[in-house]
Design an enzyme around this catalytic site. Structure first.
Site, mmCIF file in Angstrom:
data_model
loop_
_atom_site.group_PDB
_atom_site.id
_atom_site.type_symbol
_atom_site.label_atom_id
_atom_site.label_comp_id
_atom_site.label_asym_id
_atom_site.label_seq_id
_atom_site.Cartn_x
_atom_site.Cartn_y
_atom_site.Cartn_z
ATOM 1 N N GLU A 77 -52.549 1.422 -42.251
ATOM 2 C CA GLU A 77 -52.877 2.562 -41.394
ATOM 3 C C GLU A 77 -53.050 3.803 -42.257
ATOM 4 O O GLU A 77 -52.193 4.120 -43.097
ATOM 5 C CB GLU A 77 -51.763 2.775 -40.351
ATOM 6 C CG GLU A 77 -52.058 3.924 -39.406
ATOM 7 C CD GLU A 77 -51.380 3.789 -38.043
ATOM 8 O OE1 GLU A 77 -50.885 2.691 -37.711
ATOM 9 O OE2 GLU A 77 -51.367 4.786 -37.304
ATOM 10 N N ARG A 78 -54.161 4.478 -42.068
ATOM 11 C CA ARG A 78 -54.508 5.671 -42.877
ATOM 12 C C ARG A 78 -54.516 5.330 -44.370
ATOM 13 O O ARG A 78 -54.144 6.158 -45.211
ATOM 14 C CB ARG A 78 -53.567 6.838 -42.614
ATOM 15 C CG ARG A 78 -53.338 7.131 -41.143
ATOM 16 C CD ARG A 78 -54.603 7.329 -40.367
ATOM 17 N NE ARG A 78 -54.335 7.589 -38.950
ATOM 18 C CZ ARG A 78 -55.286 7.637 -38.037
ATOM 19 N NH1 ARG A 78 -56.561 7.400 -38.353
ATOM 20 N NH2 ARG A 78 -55.001 7.902 -36.780
ATOM 21 N N ASN A 122 -45.424 2.534 -37.362
ATOM 22 C CA ASN A 122 -45.865 1.923 -36.099
ATOM 23 C C ASN A 122 -45.634 0.424 -36.263
ATOM 24 O O ASN A 122 -46.390 -0.252 -36.950
ATOM 25 C CB ASN A 122 -47.346 2.206 -35.834
ATOM 26 C CG ASN A 122 -47.585 3.669 -35.505
ATOM 27 O OD1 ASN A 122 -46.725 4.351 -34.963
ATOM 28 N ND2 ASN A 122 -48.770 4.166 -35.838
ATOM 29 N N GLU A 159 -45.970 8.705 -30.102
ATOM 30 C CA GLU A 159 -47.286 8.050 -30.089
ATOM 31 C C GLU A 159 -47.190 6.606 -29.600
ATOM 32 O O GLU A 159 -47.782 5.686 -30.167
ATOM 33 C CB GLU A 159 -47.930 8.120 -31.477
ATOM 34 C CG GLU A 159 -48.172 9.559 -31.924
ATOM 35 C CD GLU A 159 -48.932 9.695 -33.240
ATOM 36 O OE1 GLU A 159 -48.828 8.796 -34.094
ATOM 37 O OE2 GLU A 159 -49.630 10.712 -33.393
ATOM 38 N N ARG A 180 -37.474 9.670 -37.672
ATOM 39 C CA ARG A 180 -38.557 10.656 -37.816
ATOM 40 C C ARG A 180 -38.564 11.667 -36.663
ATOM 41 O O ARG A 180 -38.366 11.304 -35.496
ATOM 42 C CB ARG A 180 -39.911 9.944 -37.917
ATOM 43 C CG ARG A 180 -39.984 9.098 -39.176
ATOM 44 C CD ARG A 180 -41.294 8.385 -39.301
ATOM 45 N NE ARG A 180 -42.363 9.187 -39.817
ATOM 46 C CZ ARG A 180 -43.550 9.313 -39.248
ATOM 47 N NH1 ARG A 180 -43.811 8.730 -38.096
ATOM 48 N NH2 ARG A 180 -44.487 10.019 -39.826
ATOM 49 N N ASP A 208 -49.513 18.011 -38.043
ATOM 50 C CA ASP A 208 -49.727 16.662 -38.555
ATOM 51 C C ASP A 208 -50.504 16.681 -39.862
ATOM 52 O O ASP A 208 -51.695 16.364 -39.876
ATOM 53 C CB ASP A 208 -50.496 15.844 -37.496
ATOM 54 C CG ASP A 208 -50.445 14.359 -37.771
ATOM 55 O OD1 ASP A 208 -49.745 13.956 -38.712
ATOM 56 O OD2 ASP A 208 -51.113 13.604 -37.034
ATOM 57 N N GLU A 256 -55.051 11.491 -45.412
ATOM 58 C CA GLU A 256 -55.601 11.286 -44.070
ATOM 59 C C GLU A 256 -56.512 12.434 -43.631
ATOM 60 O O GLU A 256 -57.648 12.205 -43.210
ATOM 61 C CB GLU A 256 -54.455 11.118 -43.066
ATOM 62 C CG GLU A 256 -54.949 11.001 -41.637
ATOM 63 C CD GLU A 256 -53.821 10.768 -40.635
ATOM 64 O OE1 GLU A 256 -52.652 10.708 -41.040
ATOM 65 O OE2 GLU A 256 -54.140 10.636 -39.442
HETATM 66 C C1 GCV Z 1 -48.355 6.058 -38.479
HETATM 67 C C2 GCV Z 1 -50.653 10.674 -37.481
HETATM 68 C C3 GCV Z 1 -51.506 9.529 -37.925
HETATM 69 C C4 GCV Z 1 -50.952 8.202 -37.426
HETATM 70 C C5 GCV Z 1 -49.497 8.084 -37.914
HETATM 71 C C6 GCV Z 1 -48.727 9.263 -37.365
HETATM 72 C C7 GCV Z 1 -47.282 9.265 -37.811
HETATM 73 O O1 GCV Z 1 -50.759 10.850 -36.111
HETATM 74 O O2 GCV Z 1 -52.822 9.719 -37.494
HETATM 75 O O3 GCV Z 1 -51.753 7.178 -37.928
HETATM 76 O O4 GCV Z 1 -48.940 6.877 -37.480
HETATM 77 O O5 GCV Z 1 -49.308 10.447 -37.831
HETATM 78 O O6 GCV Z 1 -46.967 10.035 -38.719
HETATM 79 O O7 GCV Z 1 -46.476 8.528 -37.270
#
Ligand code: GCV
Length: 704
Positions: A169-170, A212, A295, A328, A374, A402
């Site tokens: 992810e990212r 995630n 999220e 977190r 973010d 990102e």
């Molecule tokens: C891992 C942002 C990113 C998400 C990431 C989130 C986070 O929203 O776009 O991909 O998820 O941060 O830090 O949990």
């Protein structure tokens, strides 16, 4: 060269030195404990107590510590404070093994001494970093210790390729170094090399899966433990502990319970058993990382509990093993109604967490993103960092780019991180009690708050790409991040120098100059051609690359700029806005509240102003937007020209023609994309605001 001492990581150092002497000449002896220190150019030795001599086998090149020698990693060395005095470890909670070392030079001979094998490893890398300079110059005695015991990287790697987010992810550097095709890789040699390079920068903890946590990844905690143990074994010889991201719903999804309520005894039992199983297989395991109620991830809210309830239940499960819970603070309402002007995403982490200060267990670290939104190119420091004096807090940075060009754009983030680490909550001109001689950060700065507490964490930018980081220059970010965790007061451009000299040893001056031309102010350059004056986002929704000014404007994500025909920006004042500015201690609350004193670069983060508002720089907001966007592209043109000028100078002693050609090709291709993208940003942003405001550019440049 000579090495004396015991401990798993001494073996690692010995193997490094053996390999180096085999490759470059010179001799190497491994001395027995208790023996006198040899007469050698470089001596690396553990400070010995009365335990007496121990037999020590000389390692072969490439031969590292055995994986079953965990004792030394779990503490047990006599701690030395930053001043070299024997004392208590600085961090609360589990005592950390001492990582300090002393370096002395006497008539060109160097001795590195450490109480623990970890310190010897860091001392060895320090000498490598200095190169010949370690052996020249006046006699000296220096003591080195990390500013914080907690120097961590988080990976957002998925075991199974996610339908939307992919393998990482990212991630912008290919696939995962840990996982492939739904499983932990059989061949972990890349992980071993990664561990070595991370240790050389100072990193000592790594979380190996995405915060995630999807169904497949949740099973790392159970079925896959033997494979997690293999990964931990690859990191162990380098003094790095492994952590796992876990799903708060695991008692249900993995354990078959009908609840994950943190106050339900069956849930607490499940986690205790899970933790026992993990530590039985990985005795030096670090702990759990948790993204909860964020999220879409599950969390304690479902049961009417708060974050302290959730974190403390996990903390109790890992406490008998000396484990940590990184919880977190990235919690906000991602299903917001854009019509609702009273909800401000920037407030969310503070609103959720500040009231919980004092309730978190000793082994919980609340992990706070550096800004309230973010990972944008420009945000104010998160007020949460200063709002929880009775909680261990960690600063979270993002090495993976990102929102800063996705490793297609050359953007060196060291300067951004330095600015955040230096930010002093007691005021713009304050240097607190900073002791510049010993480089200890001011206790009221971000670095000073997190260093003795939860430390520093960042999202990694590494993948299975041949250059590790997609853009070869993104390696500089990984390097600088590690070095800043060790010494947050280090000069960011100085770190760039280090990276350049280590990565391109012996490079001609024109190559070094070109790298500085491209990287030194690349962060500010990126800021110039993207979203202006701290307003943030304006990226394409979903993948977050490229301009889309209104992409997030009417979405549920809470990331708005509120541009209309008259003006732009978010009113976060106490007087007329969301009140966010008031979350800072004075004098910052007043500095940000007032249009007169708010720093230009954050103006639109804190205020909604007309396009004709005159900045402290003397320019109107609209002219600033036009000027910075034209300048941003001009600077990228300079990057491209600087690189083209040195293409013929890349190969040399340290780089083969083939390597130089591959490097040149990759960087040229990325710079071309950066140029294309910067032009796209310039034209979309300038055109958007020209059409909204109707105010022409004073210089009459092309706007569409
Ligand atoms: C891992 C942002 C990113 C998400 C990431 C989130 C986070 O929203 O776009 O991909 O998820 O941060 O830090 O949990």
């Amino acid at each position: 060269m000579a090495i004396r001492g015991d401990g798993a990581l001494v073996g690692t150092v010995a193997a490094e030195v053996a390999a180096a002497t085999a490759a470059h000449g010179g001799s190497f002896s491994r001395l027995e404990s208790g023996s006198g220190v040899a007469d050698a150019d470089l001596v690396l030795t553990i400070i010995e107590d009365d335990a007496g001599p121990q037999p020590a086998a000389a390692p072969a090149p490439g031969d590292h510590a055995t994986t079953d020698d965990n004792a030394i990693l779990r503490g047990g060395c006599v701690p030395i404070t930053r001043d070299g005095v024997v004392g208590e470890p600085e961090a609360a909670g589990e005592p950390e093994a001492d990582e300090s070392f002393r370096l002395s030079r006497d008539d060109g001979s160097v001795v590195v001494e450490a109480a623990c094998d970890r310190g010897l490893l860091y001392g060895f890398f320090h000498v490598v970093r200095l190169g010949e300079a370690a052996f020249s110059g006046p006699d000296l005695v220096e003591r080195h210790a990390p500013a914080t015991a907690m120097r961590m990287l988080d990976h957002w790697d998925n075991v199974a390729v996610h339908a939307v987010m992919g393998q990482v992810e990212r991630g912008y550097a290919g696939g995962s170094i840990f996982y492939d095709d739904g499983a932990v890789r059989a061949d972990l040699s890349r992980v071993e090399a990664y561990a070595r390079l991370l240790a050389s920068t100072g990193i000592n903890r790594v979380a190996i899966n995405n915060v995630n946590v999807h169904a497949r990844e949740a099973r790392l905690l159970t079925d896959d433990l033997p494979h997690v143990a293999r990964i931990a074994a690859a990191f162990r010889p380098w003094g790095i502990r492994v952590h796992l991201s876990v799903s708060f719903a695991a008692p249900m999804t993995l354990g078959g319970l009908d609840t994950s309520d943190p106050l339900d005894p069956a849930v607490a039992d499940w986690w205790r058993d899970a933790a026992d199983r993990v530590w039985a297989q990985i005795p030096d395991f670090g702990g759990f990382v948790v993204k909860a109620d964020s999220e879409g991830q599950p969390g304690p809210f479902a049961y009417g509990r708060d974050h302290a309830d959730g974190a403390n239940m996990l903390a109790e499960a890992v406490a008998p093993h000396g484990g940590l819970v990184h919880w977190r603070a990235f919690v906000y309402d991602h299903r917001q109604d854009w019509r609702d002007r009273s909800t401000d995403r920037a407030r969310a982490a503070h609103d959720h967490f500040a009231p919980l200060d004092g309730r978190f267990a000793e082994n919980v670290i609340v992990q706070v993103k550096y800004g309230p939104m973010d990972f944008q190119v420009r945000e104010p420091a998160s007020p949460v960092l200063a709002a929880m004096p009775r909680t261990r807090v960690a600063l979270e940075l993002q090495v993976t780019q990102e929102y800063t060009g996705q490793q297609k754009h050359a953007v060196y983030l060291g300067r951004q991180w330095s600015e955040i680490l230096d930010f002093d909550f007691t005021g713009p001109d304050s240097d607190g009690d900073a002791d510049s001689a010993s480089r200890i950060p001011s206790p009221t700065s971000v670095a000073g708050i997190v260093a003795p507490s939860g430390g520093i964490v960042a999202v990694s930018n590494v993948g299975d790409d041949e250059f590790w980081t997609g853009h070869p220059f993104a390696q500089a970010n990984l390097y600088a991040y590690g070095r800043l965790t060790w010494d947050p007061a280090a000069d960011a451009v100085g770190l760039l120098d280090e990276w350049i000299s280590l990565t391109f040893p012996g490079a001609p001056a024109d190559v070094v100059d070109a790298l500085h031309t491209i990287l030194d102010e690349s962060w500010e350059t990126y800021e110039r051609y993207t979203s202006p004056l701290g307003v943030g986002f304006m990226v394409r929704p979903g993948h977050h690359y490229g301009p889309d000014v209104d992409g997030y404007e009417y979405t549920p994500w809470g990331t708005y700029h509120f541009a209309d025909r008259d003006g732009i920006g978010v009113d976060r004042t106490v007087a007329t806005g969301t009140g966010y500015a008031g979350l800072y201690p004075e004098p910052w609350a007043s500095v940000y509240e007032s249009l007169e004193t708010c720093p230009d670069e954050l103006l639109l983060f804190f205020h909604h102003v007309p396009y004709t508002h005159v900045l402290r720089s003397g320019k109107t907001v609209i002219q600033h937007i036009y000027d910075t966007h034209f300048e941003g592209v001009e600077r990228v043109e300079e990057f491209v020209a600087a690189w083209e000028r040195v293409l013929g100078s890349l190969s040399g002693d340290a780089m083969s023609d083939d390597d130089a050609a591959r490097l040149a090709g990759r960087v040229s291709e990325r710079l071309a994309e950066q140029r294309r993208s910067a032009i796209e940003w310039r034209d979309q942003i300038n055109t958007y605001f020209y059409r909204k405001s109707g105010i022409p550019d004073e210089q009459g440049r092309t706007i569409f």
